[in-house]
Structure formats: structure tokens, C-alpha cells
Motif scaffolding. Structure first.
Motif, PDB file in Angstrom:
ATOM      1  N   LYS A 135     -12.802  -2.429  -9.963  1.00 22.66           N
ATOM      2  CA  LYS A 135     -12.730  -3.177  -8.703  1.00 22.66           C
ATOM      3  C   LYS A 135     -11.492  -4.068  -8.637  1.00 22.66           C
ATOM      4  O   LYS A 135     -11.298  -4.820  -7.683  1.00 22.66           O
ATOM      5  CB  LYS A 135     -13.982  -4.039  -8.526  1.00 22.66           C
ATOM      6  CG  LYS A 135     -15.273  -3.224  -8.390  1.00 22.66           C
ATOM      7  CD  LYS A 135     -16.490  -4.120  -8.290  1.00 22.66           C
ATOM      8  CE  LYS A 135     -17.752  -3.318  -8.014  1.00 22.66           C
ATOM      9  NZ  LYS A 135     -18.047  -2.302  -9.048  1.00 22.66           N
ATOM     10  N   SER A 136     -10.627  -3.958  -9.657  1.00 24.05           N
ATOM     11  CA  SER A 136      -9.455  -4.833  -9.717  1.00 24.05           C
ATOM     12  C   SER A 136      -8.133  -4.076  -9.623  1.00 24.05           C
ATOM     13  O   SER A 136      -7.075  -4.642  -9.847  1.00 24.05           O
ATOM     14  CB  SER A 136      -9.472  -5.635 -11.021  1.00 24.05           C
ATOM     15  OG  SER A 136      -9.463  -4.757 -12.144  1.00 24.05           O
ATOM     16  N   SER A 137      -8.205  -2.776  -9.297  1.00 25.95           N
ATOM     17  CA  SER A 137      -6.976  -1.992  -9.185  1.00 25.95           C
ATOM     18  C   SER A 137      -6.221  -2.400  -7.923  1.00 25.95           C
ATOM     19  O   SER A 137      -6.654  -3.264  -7.163  1.00 25.95           O
ATOM     20  CB  SER A 137      -7.301  -0.498  -9.143  1.00 25.95           C
ATOM     21  OG  SER A 137      -7.998  -0.187  -7.953  1.00 25.95           O
ATOM     22  N   PHE A 138      -5.106  -1.739  -7.675  1.00 27.17           N
ATOM     23  CA  PHE A 138      -4.276  -2.038  -6.503  1.00 27.17           C
ATOM     24  C   PHE A 138      -5.091  -1.985  -5.207  1.00 27.17           C
ATOM     25  O   PHE A 138      -4.873  -2.751  -4.279  1.00 27.17           O
ATOM     26  CB  PHE A 138      -3.107  -1.044  -6.440  1.00 27.17           C
ATOM     27  CG  PHE A 138      -2.327  -1.099  -5.158  1.00 27.17           C
ATOM     28  CD1 PHE A 138      -1.375  -2.083  -4.955  1.00 27.17           C
ATOM     29  CD2 PHE A 138      -2.536  -0.155  -4.161  1.00 27.17           C
ATOM     30  CE1 PHE A 138      -0.651  -2.135  -3.770  1.00 27.17           C
ATOM     31  CE2 PHE A 138      -1.813  -0.196  -2.982  1.00 27.17           C
ATOM     32  CZ  PHE A 138      -0.869  -1.194  -2.790  1.00 27.17           C
ATOM     33  N   TRP A 139      -6.068  -1.071  -5.167  1.00 24.01           N
ATOM     34  CA  TRP A 139      -6.804  -0.843  -3.922  1.00 24.01           C
ATOM     35  C   TRP A 139      -7.921  -1.859  -3.693  1.00 24.01           C
ATOM     36  O   TRP A 139      -8.460  -1.946  -2.597  1.00 24.01           O
ATOM     37  CB  TRP A 139      -7.394   0.583  -3.928  1.00 24.01           C
ATOM     38  CG  TRP A 139      -6.336   1.610  -4.102  1.00 24.01           C
ATOM     39  CD1 TRP A 139      -6.088   2.363  -5.206  1.00 24.01           C
ATOM     40  CD2 TRP A 139      -5.345   2.002  -3.142  1.00 24.01           C
ATOM     41  NE1 TRP A 139      -5.028   3.198  -4.994  1.00 24.01           N
ATOM     42  CE2 TRP A 139      -4.537   3.000  -3.733  1.00 24.01           C
ATOM     43  CE3 TRP A 139      -5.053   1.608  -1.829  1.00 24.01           C
ATOM     44  CZ2 TRP A 139      -3.482   3.603  -3.084  1.00 24.01           C
ATOM     45  CZ3 TRP A 139      -3.997   2.218  -1.182  1.00 24.01           C
ATOM     46  CH2 TRP A 139      -3.230   3.197  -1.798  1.00 24.01           C
ATOM     47  N   GLN A 140      -8.305  -2.608  -4.740  1.00 26.12           N
ATOM     48  CA  GLN A 140      -9.323  -3.658  -4.580  1.00 26.12           C
ATOM     49  C   GLN A 140     -10.597  -3.107  -3.920  1.00 26.12           C
ATOM     50  O   GLN A 140     -11.119  -3.668  -2.962  1.00 26.12           O
ATOM     51  CB  GLN A 140      -8.773  -4.831  -3.759  1.00 26.12           C
ATOM     52  CG  GLN A 140      -7.572  -5.530  -4.372  1.00 26.12           C
ATOM     53  CD  GLN A 140      -7.932  -6.348  -5.602  1.00 26.12           C
ATOM     54  OE1 GLN A 140      -8.781  -7.210  -5.554  1.00 26.12           O
ATOM     55  NE2 GLN A 140      -7.265  -6.075  -6.707  1.00 26.12           N
TER      56      GLN A 140
END
Length: 493
Positions: A135-140
Motif C-alpha cells: 500500500k506504499s508503492s508509487f500508486w498508493q
């Protein structure tokens, strides 16, 4: 008197017949010549007026033949998917050891990582807890496993291989865990050694799931388990599957065939790779700043020219348009853009649509209401792109990222559906020659088609890495198992 005994007079009727024959022959000759001249003149007039040969009936046949060749699927050579367990495969006893997993990355990075963790759980005889998604990647993206995948189907379809539970039993939640960042491309021996952790811990927590398992030199049953996990068990949720199917049907209603183009001309990819060709100074600076501020991207200073010359940059929308045109696809070709937001929007995308105006996206195919439940969930909308790409007549990735590799491998598994992989390194040289005025675009077709004769997704064994390179560097450079699961999951029997 003159003697006339040797001289005979012909009858009058014979004399007339003899003189009439050459006249008749002459008339026939003149008439034939007139007919020939008329036909020749008529053909010239038809060709001048209509710009087509006299035998116009053959043109549709030729056009259809050329059209069929453009869309033709490579021969599978009798190969088909094979994921059955071998006679040596045995069910393992239910384990009281548990493995929890944090899946990192975007959709396809998580998918292949989860398939790896299924295999690792089998090797280590662990009960796998449904993985937590990044849940913390670029895409959020805040999506959970059940938001994207059919959780019940996942558990049920793998029950003969690995025990999978939705959550850790309550009585075990407070127990200490062995928190492991498993090595990249771990071998069978590596994970067999990791089973010693069970002597001290009942739970192992895996911090990352991507690229945790080797591509090669694993038992056949482990490789086939990876394929069953990825291609059969990790089915998308019913809502995603339903809308994906509808969008494919809508594409088919617009045209008999379509190309799915994974146009990886998105902000995160351009920033990560340092590729700024064709961008303004302001856009280049924005990407540099983003790369500088993203802590887990280790490489900060990148030479964009060197990146592009090495074939490490995504093709620009303009370059994709030139490439598809050189391959022979007409401007009327229906193209589906399988991607997120294109960097620069229409200012860059117009360089593709000017050549291929028949371009659509999921936002153009689906209604606002249909997309409402997927809004702000990049992994779920990426799943729609994945379904449409798998079902397309032709798949073209502009960059060899996680989705490109996953879709290519899945299409190979499904019968070597046509996938055109651009030779970016050599294409860039041709594009630069065009820019310099050394090569006209009209003469680009031959070299482009020669470069891509063997890049249409036909059967071939998975590459084992460049020759002369050993150790862990070689493991990193090997072709991904999920990009080409042949020969373990594709065979003749």
C-alpha cells in the motif's frame, strides 16, 4: 498462227474466288488489330481513371493475404500448456508452521511474487497466510487481496499443494516471528536450509515477495506449481473479471481485431529510468526531482542519452507510431492503450494518434459508473488492462517491465498468442538516422521487419543469461521464468 495449245483459261468463278481470299484475310486482320487496340486503350483508361489494374478482382485477395499475415499467430509447433503433477508428487501433511508475506510492488510484481511464495511454502512445508498487498508503492493503492483476487478460488485450487488460510490463528498472533528478507533468486537448497528456522519459530514473516525464487534449476513439480498458482489460482475478483470481459466485447464490436499497447510512458517509469528524450526542460527537471526524492530508488544520476542508446528507455508515443506503421499496420488499426496516465497527456500522445487515430482506453470503453468502484485503486484498473492485453490479437509492450514480461509469459502459456517485442536498442539507431535525414520513413519497413522476424512470441526455450557471466550477476540477468515458462509448463504431451 500462234500455237496456244500450252495455255489454259481458268473458269470465271475460280478467278473470282482466288481474288476474294486475300481481301477476306486482310479484313479479318484489320478487325483483330482494331479489337486489340481497343482493349489496350480501355485498359490504359481504366488504370488512369481508377488507379487499379484491369484485373481488380485480385486486389482484395492480395490485401486479405497481407492483412492475415499482419495478424497471424506464430505456430505453436504442437506445444501446449502442461501443469499436471508428476507421479513423484506427494501431498504434504498439514503444517503447524505459518508463513506471512508482505507482497511489494505493483500488480504484476505482486502476482509473480505471490506465486513464488506458494512454491516456497511448499518447499518449506509451511501454511501460507493470504499475503498482504503493498500500500506504499508509487500508486498508493489501499486494495486488499480479496479486492483484486478471488480469494476462495485461490485457496481451493491449491489445496492439494499448499495449505492456505485467510488469516493467522488468533492464538498465534502474539508469538515472536522470524522476520526474513529472503535472498533474491533463492535455490531449492537455500530454502531447504531455511527450514532450520522452524526449530525456534512457528511463524516466519517474509518482508518482500518479488524475485525470491530462482528462474532455473528447480524441480519440475515446483516449476509447474508456480504456473498453477499464477495462471489458474490467482484469478481476478468477479467484479474485475466481469468488467474486463465486457470491455473486450466492446472492443470486438468496434473492430474484428485489436492491438493492446502497453505504453509505459508514465511518470514513474520515465523518472526511474532517467529517460527524458523528447521532453521539455521543465518535464526533465520534474522527473529528476522525483527520482531524487524517492528513497528506495538507489540510482540518482542517470545519463539519459546513454540509457536510450542502450535500449533501456520506453519507446515514446511517436516512436511507437513509427514502429507500428513500419511493420505494416494501417492507420485504421484499433489500438487499446493498456497503461496509466501518459506523462504530458495529449501533448505527447498526439504524436501517436496522428498516425493511428483509432485509439481507445478503458476510460473511453467503460461508463463512469462502471469505473467508479475501481477509482483510486491503480492495481484494480491495472487488472482490467491485464485482461484486455491477454485477450488481444496482438500485444505490444513499449518497455520490458513487470507487466510486459507477465503478459508475454501468459500469452505463451495460452498458445503463443502474438506478442511483438520491440528491439529498442536497434530501433533507436534507425529513429536517429531518420531525425538526421539519413533515412526516409518510407524506407523504414524493411530494416524494421528484418529486426523483428524472431520477435513475434513464437516458441523458444527460456534464456539462461548472457554467456561468460557467473554468480549472482548471472541470476539477475537470466530471463524471467514468468516471461517464458517453456519448457517446464509448455510441452508436447
Amino acid at each position: 498462227m500462234v500455237n496456244r495449245r500450252g495455255h489454259h483459261h481458268l473458269p470465271l468463278s475460280r478467278q473470282r474466288k482466288s481474288s476474294f481470299f486475300p481481301i477476306t484475310l486482310y479484313v479479318i486482320l484489320i478487325f483483330s488489330l482494331s479489337i486489340f487496340t481497343f482493349l489496350l486503350y480501355s485498359r490504359d483508361v481504366l488504370e488512369e481513371d481508377n488507379k487499379v489494374p484491369l484485373l481488380r478482382v485480385e486486389k482484395p485477395k492480395i490485401s486479405k493475404l497481407l492483412d492475415d499475415q499482419l495478424w497471424q499467430t506464430p505456430s505453436s509447433l504442437g506445444l501446449r500448456q502442461c501443469v499436471k503433477r508428476t507421479s513423484r508428487y506427494r501431498a504434504k501433511p498439514v503444517s503447524d508452521h505459518y508463513m506471512t508475506v508482505k507482497s511489494n510492488g505493483g500488480l504484476n510484481q505482486m502476482r509473480t511474487g505471490i506465486a513464488d511464495m506458494v512454491a516456497v511454502a511448499r518447499i518449506m512445508n509451511a501454511t501460507l497466510v493470504i499475503p498482504q498487498l503493498d500500500k506504499s508503492s508509487f500508486w498508493q493503492d489501499s486494495s486488499t487481496f480479496s479486492n483484486i483476487f478471488d480469494e476462495t478460488h485461490f485457496i481451493k485450487s491449491l489445496e492439494k499443494d499448499v495449505r492456505i488460510v485467510k488469516e493467522l490463528p488468533k492464538e498465534l498472533e502474539s508469538l515472536p516471528r522470524a522476520r526474513k528478507h529472503f535472498t533474491s533468486w533463492g535455490s531449492l537448497g537455500y530454502y531447504e536450509e531455511m527450514t532450520t528456522l522452524w526449530k525456534e519459530y512457528q511463524i516466519i514473516h517474509v518482508a518482500k515477495s518479488d524475485s525470491r525464487l530462482a528462474n532455473n534449476d528447480l524441480p519440475l513439480d515446483i516449476q509447474r506449481l508456480r504456473c498453477r498458482a499464477l495462471y489458474h489460482a490467482l484469478r481476478f475478483s468477479p467484479s474485475i473479471e466481469s468488467l474486463g470481459k465486457k470491455l473486450v466485447e466492446r472492443l470486438r464490436s468496434r473492430a474484428q481485431r485489436y492491438i493492446a499497447l502497453h505504453l509505459r510512458y508514465e511518470k514513474d517509469m520515465l523518472s526511474f529510468t532517467g529517460c527524458t528524450y523528447g521532453l521539455t526542460d521543465a518535464e526533465s527537471e520534474e522527473l529528476r526531482t522525483m527520482r531524487e526524492k524517492t528513497s528506495h530508488w538507489k540510482v540518482k544520476n542517470i545519463n539519459p542519452t546513454e540509457q536510450r542508446d542502450a535500449g533501456l528507455c520506453p519507446l515514446t508515443p511517436k516512436e511507437v507510431g513509427i514502429f507500428l506503421k513500419a511493420l505494416g499496420y494501417p492507420p485504421s488499426t484499433l489500438i487499446y492503450i493498456a497503461a496509466g496516465e501518459i506523462y504530458g497527456g495529449d501533448s505527447h500522445l498526439s504524436e501517436l494518434t496522428s498516425r493511428f487515430p483509432n485509439i481507445v482506453s478503458k476510460e473511453m470503453l467503460a461508463t463512469t459508473e462502471e469505473l467508479k468502484e475501481f477509482s483510486n485503486h491503480a492495481s484494480q484498473t491495472a487488472a482490467l488492462d491485464y485482461i484486455i492485453s491477454i485477450e488481444s490479437d496482438i500485444f505490444v509492450p513499449s518497455h520490458s517491465g513487470n507487466m510486459a514480461r507477465a503478459v508475454e509469459g501468459h500469452r505463451r502459456f495460452l498458445g503463443h498468442r502474438k506478442t511483438i517485442t520491440p528491439d529498442r536498442k536497434n530501433l533507436v539507431q534507425l529513429f536517429d538516422q531518420m531525425e538526421a535525414g539519413q533515412l526516409e520513413e518510407s524506407f523504414l519497413s524493411l530494416p524494421v521487419m528484418q529486426l523483428h522476424r524472431q520477435r513475434f512470441g513464437g516458441p523458444r526455450r527460456r534464456g539462461s543469461g548472457p554467456p561468460g557471466i557467473k554468480g549472482r550477476v548471472r541470476l539477475r540477468l537470466e530471463e524471467s521464468f514468468y516471461q517464458n515458462p517453456y519448457p517446464e509448463c509448455i510441452c508436447k504431451s
